[in-house]
Write a protein that holds these residues in place. Structure first.
Motif, short mmCIF file in Angstrom:
data_model
loop_
_atom_site.label_atom_id
_atom_site.label_comp_id
_atom_site.label_asym_id
_atom_site.label_seq_id
_atom_site.Cartn_x
_atom_site.Cartn_y
_atom_site.Cartn_z
N PRO A 1 -58.41 -97.99 36.56
CA PRO A 1 -58.36 -97.12 37.73
C PRO A 1 -56.96 -96.57 38.03
O PRO A 1 -56.82 -95.44 38.50
N VAL A 2 -55.92 -97.37 37.80
CA VAL A 2 -54.55 -96.88 38.05
C VAL A 2 -54.23 -95.73 37.11
O VAL A 2 -53.68 -94.70 37.53
N GLN B 1 -46.24 -94.53 47.68
CA GLN B 1 -46.21 -95.92 48.14
C GLN B 1 -46.28 -96.88 46.96
O GLN B 1 -45.58 -97.91 46.93
N SER B 2 -47.10 -96.57 45.97
CA SER B 2 -47.25 -97.41 44.79
C SER B 2 -45.94 -97.46 44.00
O SER B 2 -45.52 -98.52 43.52
N ALA C 1 -51.26 -103.40 35.36
CA ALA C 1 -51.73 -102.41 36.31
C ALA C 1 -52.23 -103.02 37.60
O ALA C 1 -52.25 -102.36 38.64
N ASP C 2 -52.61 -104.29 37.57
CA ASP C 2 -53.04 -104.96 38.80
C ASP C 2 -51.95 -104.91 39.87
O ASP C 2 -52.25 -104.90 41.07
N PHE C 3 -50.69 -104.92 39.45
CA PHE C 3 -49.58 -104.83 40.40
C PHE C 3 -49.73 -103.60 41.29
O PHE C 3 -49.51 -103.66 42.52
N PHE C 4 -50.10 -102.46 40.69
CA PHE C 4 -50.28 -101.23 41.44
C PHE C 4 -51.69 -101.12 42.03
O PHE C 4 -51.89 -100.54 43.09
N TYR C 5 -52.66 -101.69 41.32
CA TYR C 5 -54.06 -101.60 41.75
C TYR C 5 -54.24 -102.16 43.16
O TYR C 5 -54.92 -101.56 44.00
N SER D 1 -58.37 -104.74 38.56
CA SER D 1 -58.78 -103.74 37.57
C SER D 1 -59.65 -104.39 36.49
O SER D 1 -59.51 -105.58 36.20
N PRO D 2 -60.56 -103.63 35.89
CA PRO D 2 -61.51 -104.20 34.92
C PRO D 2 -60.82 -104.73 33.67
O PRO D 2 -59.90 -104.10 33.15
#
Length: 964
Positions: A151-152, A475-476, A581-585, A605-606
């Motif tokens: 998603p990110v 923000q991300s 990517a979870d960091f941003f997710y 994220s998946p």
């Protein structure tokens, strides 16, 4: 339709493209990489070359090739000449029109395509990531398709490929006024609402980042460093006599391991503040000073020390902890790494402020103040902040956009690229100080509120979503610089180095907390400005693009749809993008997740379908992970075969450096009936990047070109494959050597090219009918490449090259491929296999006091003559025969430097073959081994070799034949 060869299957000017790609990597302003971080995003010029080369026909004569080469050189410049790009579009449309005419049986022209009367060529990236490949397909006049599971990445692609093209231009039909951002176009609208968010957040939390009274200021009025908090919050950053905070500096701490001491042990790795010629500034720890105000006893204080030279500081600022190992400054007891990890897992690692970095109004450079030089209000009370966070969360508890809760999602432990979980940082919220968490949640709150405010303007819901998404991107991006894993940037820039300088979450022992309101720091204003500058050029492109989120193993695209697939898939086990990517997710879920409910429906994220060989996700370990990756990529390539037109190309960007990673890719390609037709190395990385230091990282990515196999033939390895392999390898070594490709990049590029001989057949058999596995074939390819390189390194036709012993051949080739860099064990073993040498075990190259290889953990590196030459028996004959030539050479070099009088006696006893000794010395001293990736080459050895070869007659021949 006849088989039409494409330009990328014939020739592309890799040297020129690589040079421009290196230049592009150093450009930040306005590049799409500054819109939002995505890892391993390829240079735009390399993506442009791949798309163009996959769609235009190869020239049929030498003149055409020269013209094509010169045009590609002009085309692949960053950012690109619009006239040249327009000409490239015409080339692509003309080639596509010819193919459509042949397919449909009636004339189609490039003008038909441009006018929309015929479809543009369709180009798909199945792992679109940061969007570089579909962006270049769009720029070249194609109908671009971007697909990614994460998603990110999907949000980045929307902000790169969709929203700028849809809403970039001013809308004269919109009602409103320029003052509220309407009429002006997307970049101006994002800027307006970004400033709106800034002012709202400043009103809420600006008091947490107050200006600091300048202790060196000579005021005309009264200023004190002990101004009450209520008054400090009202002071302006640019007010005379006030300093503007850039970053607050912290160290992590543990309680001393010695129960009778109980001191607070700082874990800071280093305390450098500035390192410039003429100005060296650092924090000196002082364990003997009295505790500062309310601090407990046995707490180290830090003092700012400045000198004109490094030695003038009087201490070593880099002499702190190493991996958490540090001695207590009060009693000397070592807090070892195991103890620190245990304290972390028990939640007992603390933090302590050290200093604050500031700027003076209108002055260059930074001012550094120790803790006791500033008001205690600079270091806010965590309990008070926690209460403010709770109030913010309570206010949003019933928000239809979702709650603004703390980041309670767990970090998936990834032993390959994450270290923080070993120290008790188990949830994403653990990566932030309480002040950072409040600041980021506050910005998230006002991004959501901005959506409601924008909706009251005269925008469509889709337009509102676009503007709000860009605010979420800002923000991300800020979160990357506003966490407790960031470090101080000692000179220039934004003052704080972002977390993701590489593809990992490493533990950081001393960190820098940025001021999110300082425009010259890593702040909301600077992130907003960077996003706008990157957004503006994207608004000038057309919008023939489709962006989708989903798995590449099963798509909704029709059969025979695409004219080319150009993609950069995951590289075996290199990087788990979903982990990173979870960091941003977790932040994007809170800011813009309500706009994309399907994409942000899960906690993280998946990962289940992510194409990576991650052993920590499989109970069967490495073998199960390898099988999962191979099966997943086979499904991807089978899907690519279904949706790709029969005569179209698939270009795969691949940069894994081991044959194990390559063999899984080859198996997946072959099972999907693809044949590799060409392979080109394009330099896509900077050699000075963090990951390349002390590591045998590739600077190049290999652009593999593949077509669908038309028939599933069975071939003989001995008669059909091996002779063709030798021809391909020798041709490719010669060509790449001439174009300046060196080291491991050349080896892997030639391995890629060698796949042509193997993958063109559905099955390859030995004479006994047994199938040749891909892994075995790749080892044969690497062996053929190394043999061809040996001829090059020793000089074709030089006497002795064919009979130089295996150990010496291994040393020369390793030095060529890896220089002085350390090499992972798996890669080292595969490298040694075709050279018929053992690394470990009895007689292995890493065994004994005079070992040729040293092993550190799971990595090997070469030992040079300085490491080995002092060994008395090195190079002397053994009961089993003569010593390897490299042993003789290392002993000769050491004696030449340290005991020249003993050289004749050694030569008399060793009795080396002079031709082989000389040719080995010349190969190692030659220009091909004088530089490369990772560390600098063994400069001492290279210099010694050149002295030896320059004085060969005096040092060797005259000494050897002195008494004869």
């Amino acid at each position: 339709m006849p088989n039409d060869q494409r330009l990328i299957e014939d020739y592309i000017p890799i040297e020129a493209i690589s040079e421009e790609a290196r230049r592009e990597k150093s450009i930040r302003k306005g590049h799409i990489s500054t819109l939002h971080l995505w890892w391993a995003r390829r240079p735009l010029v390399a993506a442009r070359a791949a798309v163009y080369g996959a769609l235009v026909p190869a020239p049929t004569d030498k003149k055409g090739r020269r013209e094509a080469e010169e045009f590609v050189k002009r085309l692949c410049k960053y950012p690109g000449d619009p006239h040249v790009v327009a000409e490239a579009r015409r080339h692509i449309w003309q080639a596509h029109a010819a193919r459509l005419t042949a397919e449909q049986g009636h004339l189609v022209t490039a003008e038909d395509i441009e006018a929309g009367r015929a479809p543009r060529p369709r180009v798909l990236d199945m792992f679109a990531g940061g969007g570089a490949i579909p962006l270049e397909a769009l720029r070249l006049g194609c109908e671009a398709y971007a697909l990614d599971l994460n998603p990110v990445a999907h949000i980045i692609e929307l902000c790169t490929l969709v929203y700028p093209q849809q809403y970039g231009a001013p809308d004269p039909a919109a009602r409103g006024s320029a003052k509220d951002g309407t009429w002006a176009g997307l970049a101006a609208e994002v800027e307006y609402w970004g400033k709106w968010v800034l002012e709202k957040a400043r009103a809420d939390i600006g008091d947490l980042y107050p200006p600091i009274p300048d202790p060196d200021y000579k005021p005309t009025g009264q200023l004190s460093m002990d101004i009450p908090v209520a008054q400090v919050a009202n002071l302006r950053y640019e007010q005379p006599g006030m300093l503007t905070p850039v970053a607050y500096l912290w160290t992590r701490t543990v309680r001393c391991k010695n129960p009778s001491c109980g001191g607070t042990v700082p874990l800071a790795r280093q305390t450098w503040l500035a390192q410039k010629p003429g100005r060296y500034v650092a924090l000196r720890p002082d364990a003997n000073a009295n505790a500062h105000r309310a601090w407990p006893e046995k707490t180290v204080r830090y003092r700012v020390v400045e000198a004109t030279t490094e030695n003038g500081l009087g201490f070593d600022p880099a002499g702190g902890s190493r991996g958490g190992n540090v001695a207590c400054p009060f009693c000397g007891t070592v807090a070892d790494s195991g103890y620190v990890k245990a304290e972390g897992m028990a939640g007992r690692i603390g933090v302590q402020p050290m200093a604050v970095a500031c700027t003076r109004p209108g002055k260059q450079g930074k001012v550094y103040l120790a803790v006791e030089e500033v008001s205690p209000s600079i270091w806010p009370d965590d309990d008070a902040i926690v209460r403010r966070v709770s109030a913010l969360q309570d206010a949003a508890a019933n928000d239809t956009k979702g709650p603004l809760i703390a980041l309670d999602e767990p970090i998936e432990a990834n032993p390959r690229s994450m270290d923080v979980q070993n120290y008790g940082l188990l949830y994403w919220d653990d990566l932030y100080t309480r002040r950072q968490a409040l600041a980021l949640l506050t910005f998230a709150k006002y991004v959501r509120n901005a959506h409601d405010a924008i909706s009251r303007s005269y925008y469509s819901p889709q337009h509102v979503r676009a503007i709000t998404t860009f605010l979420g991107i800002v923000q991300s991006r800020l979160a990357d610089f506003a966490n407790a894993l960031c470090t101080l940037l000692p000179s220039g820039g934004r003052g704080v180095k972002q977390l993701f300088v590489r593809q990992a979450l490493p533990m950081v022992w001393d960190f820098a907390e940025t001021n999110p309101f300082n425009p010259s720091a890593a702040s909301w204003p600077s992130m907003l400005s960077t996003v706008i500058v990157a957004l503006e050029p994207l608004c000038k492109l057309d919008n023939h693009v489709t962006v989708a989120r989903g798995s590449s193993t099963s798509t909704s695209y029709g059969c025979d749809l695409f004219d080319a697939i150009v993609t950069d898939p995951p590289y075996y086990d290199n990087v788990s993008y979903s982990n990173l990517a979870d960091f941003f997710y977790v932040w994007q879920k809170r800011t813009i997740g309500f706009l994309y409910p399907e994409d942000f429906a899960s906690a993280l994220s998946p990962k289940k379908k992510e194409a990576i060989a991650a052993s920590y996700r499989h109970e069967g370990g490495k073998r199960a992970a390898q099988q999962f990756y191979e099966n997943t990529m086979a499904k991807v390539f089978s899907e690519a075969s279904r949706i790709l037109k029969p005569n179209a190309l698939m270009v795969i960007v691949y940069a894994h450096k081991t044959t194990l990673g390559w063999s899984t890719l080859v198996n997946a390609l072959r099972s999907a009936s693809f044949a590799v037709t060409e392979a080109w190395p394009l330099e896509t990385e900077q050699s000075h990047r963090t990951r390349a230091v002390d590591n045998a990282s590739l600077a190049s990515s290999i652009f593999l070109v593949a077509r669908k196999r038309l028939a599933e033939e069975v071939a003989s390895y001995e008669h059909d494959v091996r002779p063709n392999l030798d021809r391909i390898v020798r041709e490719r070594v010669e060509r790449l050597w001439a174009q300046g490709v060196t080291g491991a990049d050349l080896v892997i590029a030639c391995v890629g090219a060698g796949l042509r001989a193997f993958t063109r057949f559905g099955r390859v058999e030995y004479a006994n009918g047994e199938e040749v596995p891909a892994s075995t074939y790749l080892a044969e390819v690497e062996g053929a490449v190394l043999e061809a390189l040996l001829e090059r390194l020793f000089g074709v036709g030089q006497s002795g090259v064919a009979s130089v012993d295996a150990v010496t051949r291994f040393y020369v080739l390793w030095r060529y491929a890896y220089r002085s860099a350390a090499v992972d064990a798996g890669e080292a073993i595969l490298f040694a296999y075709p050279l018929q040498v053992e690394l470990d075990g009895p007689g292995g190259l890493s065994q004994g006091s005079n070992a040729l290889l040293a092993r550190a953990g799971s990595r090997y590196y070469l030992r040079d003559y300085m490491d080995r030459g002092a060994y008395e028996d090195l190079g002397k004959p053994t009961p089993h025969g003569s010593a390897p030539i490299i042993d003789v050479l290392h002993r000769v070099l050491w004696l030449m430097d340290y005991r020249p009088s003993e050289l004749p006696a050694f030569l008399d006893e060793a009795q080396p073959d002079l031709d082989r000794l000389r040719v080995t010395a010349q190969a190692l001293a030659g220009p091909a081994l004088s530089g490369g990736a990772g560390k600098a080459p063994a400069a001492g050895e290279t210099a010694a070799l050149r002295r030896l070869t320059a004085n060969w007659r005096t040092l060797i021949e005259e000494n050897l034949f002195r008494d004869r």
